[in-house]
Scaffold this motif. Structure first.
Motif, PDB file in Angstrom:
ATOM      1  N   CYS A 280      36.075  35.268  37.784  1.00 24.26           N
ATOM      2  CA  CYS A 280      36.856  34.483  36.825  1.00 24.26           C
ATOM      3  C   CYS A 280      36.349  33.721  35.788  1.00 24.26           C
ATOM      4  O   CYS A 280      34.719  34.075  35.820  1.00 24.26           O
ATOM      5  CB  CYS A 280      38.112  33.691  37.929  1.00 24.26           C
TER       6      CYS A 280
ATOM      7  N   ASP B 246      41.552  34.110  37.085  1.00 25.66           N
ATOM      8  CA  ASP B 246      42.834  33.366  36.906  1.00 25.66           C
ATOM      9  C   ASP B 246      43.704  33.525  35.716  1.00 25.66           C
ATOM     10  O   ASP B 246      44.289  32.404  35.412  1.00 25.66           O
ATOM     11  CB  ASP B 246      41.482  32.728  35.984  1.00 25.66           C
TER      12      ASP B 246
ATOM     13  N   GLU C 141      39.614  38.958  35.803  1.00 26.37           N
ATOM     14  CA  GLU C 141      39.869  37.653  34.722  1.00 26.37           C
ATOM     15  C   GLU C 141      40.991  37.438  35.894  1.00 26.37           C
ATOM     16  O   GLU C 141      42.690  37.023  35.674  1.00 26.37           O
ATOM     17  CB  GLU C 141      40.299  38.280  33.436  1.00 26.37           C
TER      18      GLU C 141
END
Length: 324
Positions: A145, A118, A116
């Motif tokens: 992401c 992002d 993750e």
């Protein structure tokens, strides 16, 4: 199924029990796994960026890469972090740098997997870019992401980008059939179709749905799947939309209320199902375009924090008014 058997199945998490351990075992992304194996065979692994929806194999591929490179030593040479939990600049400066600096022998580099990514702030991503430069001699990064557009360009340009699309029906069916056979579960054809529909390309959701339905007991059929996954049947969505398009707002609202209140489906999930099913309805092109426009507007407002039921009722009301 006996109560003891159901209890035993409930103790294990099948998404971990049946997680592929090697790249060759990953289904649905043969093109990606072939490229990754080439990097490993040539001992020339670059930084990697895996982008795509949840449940499509990003984390599994990352762990499989580490196991292919390090074998039994993979845990000592693989650091997994979740950026959504530790999204500030400190996690980049502290944990990543500490792991990258640690001495190790027998391998050219270690692997840091940042899930993750992002969710990292722009400041943390800038710090990560500098860290990737500083430790490029002995560390490789795998970033995961949902949206690659949220990753700054300097990081993207340093990575080989792999885009994981939602898994196809054949890939999900293959995995579900293998698990059902291994667990001795009887699954009907309509139960399989329901699992594939409810999963919407998410293998993790499909496996969790199978396990939940199996723990309840009996045969895994359509009824069990839709009940356990809180998913509306495609025909229920079509009935609601068709009533609105025919100008019968009262009937459409009653169907919506049943889905939200009696079945307990989240408004966002209803929006997703409507979007997936638009082109499966027997609609003219103009009606389909109009429905898609209304779905997009409602989705934006719900995402921004508006009341789900009010927005969905407004969507149906708009479709009903357009029919006049």
């Amino acid at each position: 199924m006996s109560e003891a058997a159901a209890e035993d199945r409930g103790r294990e998490i099948w998404i971990e029990k049946y997680r592929p351990q090697a790249l060759d075992e990953i289904v649905g992304h043969e093109g990606i796994t072939e490229r990754l194996k080439q990097y490993i065979n040539q001992q020339d692994l670059p930084h990697l960026l895996f982008a795509g929806p949840a449940g499509t194999g990003k984390t599994t591929s990352s762990i499989a890469v580490a196991k292919e490179i390090y074998g039994d030593d993979w845990r000592e040479n693989f650091l997994e972090l979740n950026a959504s939990d530790q999204r500030g600049i400190d996690v980049v400066r502290d944990r990543i740098k500490s792991f990258a600096r640690a001495s190790f022998g027998g391998y050219d580099h270690r692997v840091i997997f940042l899930d993750e990514a992002d969710a990292l702030t722009s400041e943390a991503q800038s710090a990560l870019r500098r860290t990737m430069e500083q430790f490029s001699d002995n560390t490789r990064f795998i970033l995961s992401c949902n949206y690659s557009s949220q990753i700054i360009d300097p990081i993207q340009s340093r990575c080989a980008v792999f885009r994981f699309s939602p898994l196809g029906e054949a890939a999900i069916e293959e995995q579900i059939e293998a698990i059902a056979e291994a667990e001795g579960i009887e699954i009907t054809d309509d139960g399989m179709d329901a699992l594939v529909y409810a999963a919407a390309g998410d293998m993790r959701k499909a496996i969790n749905g199978l396990q939940a339905a199996a723990v309840v007991g009996g045969v895994v059929d359509e009824e069990a799947v839709y009940t356990i996954t809180s998913t509306a049947r495609p025909e229920e969505i079509e009935t609601m939309v068709s009533a609105a398009l025919d100008g019968d707002f009262t009937a459409a609202r009653a169907q919506l209320d049943t889905l939200l209140t009696d079945v307990g489906i989240a408004g966002g999930d209803i929006i997703d199902q409507m979007h997936r099913s638009v082109w499966e309805f027997d609609l003219g092109e103009r009606e389909a375009v109009r429905l898609m426009e209304r779905v997009g507007e409602a989705d934006y407002r719900i995402t921004a924090g508006a009341n789900e039921q009010i927005q969905l009722e407004a969507l149906l009301a708009s479709l009903s008014l357009d029919s006049e």
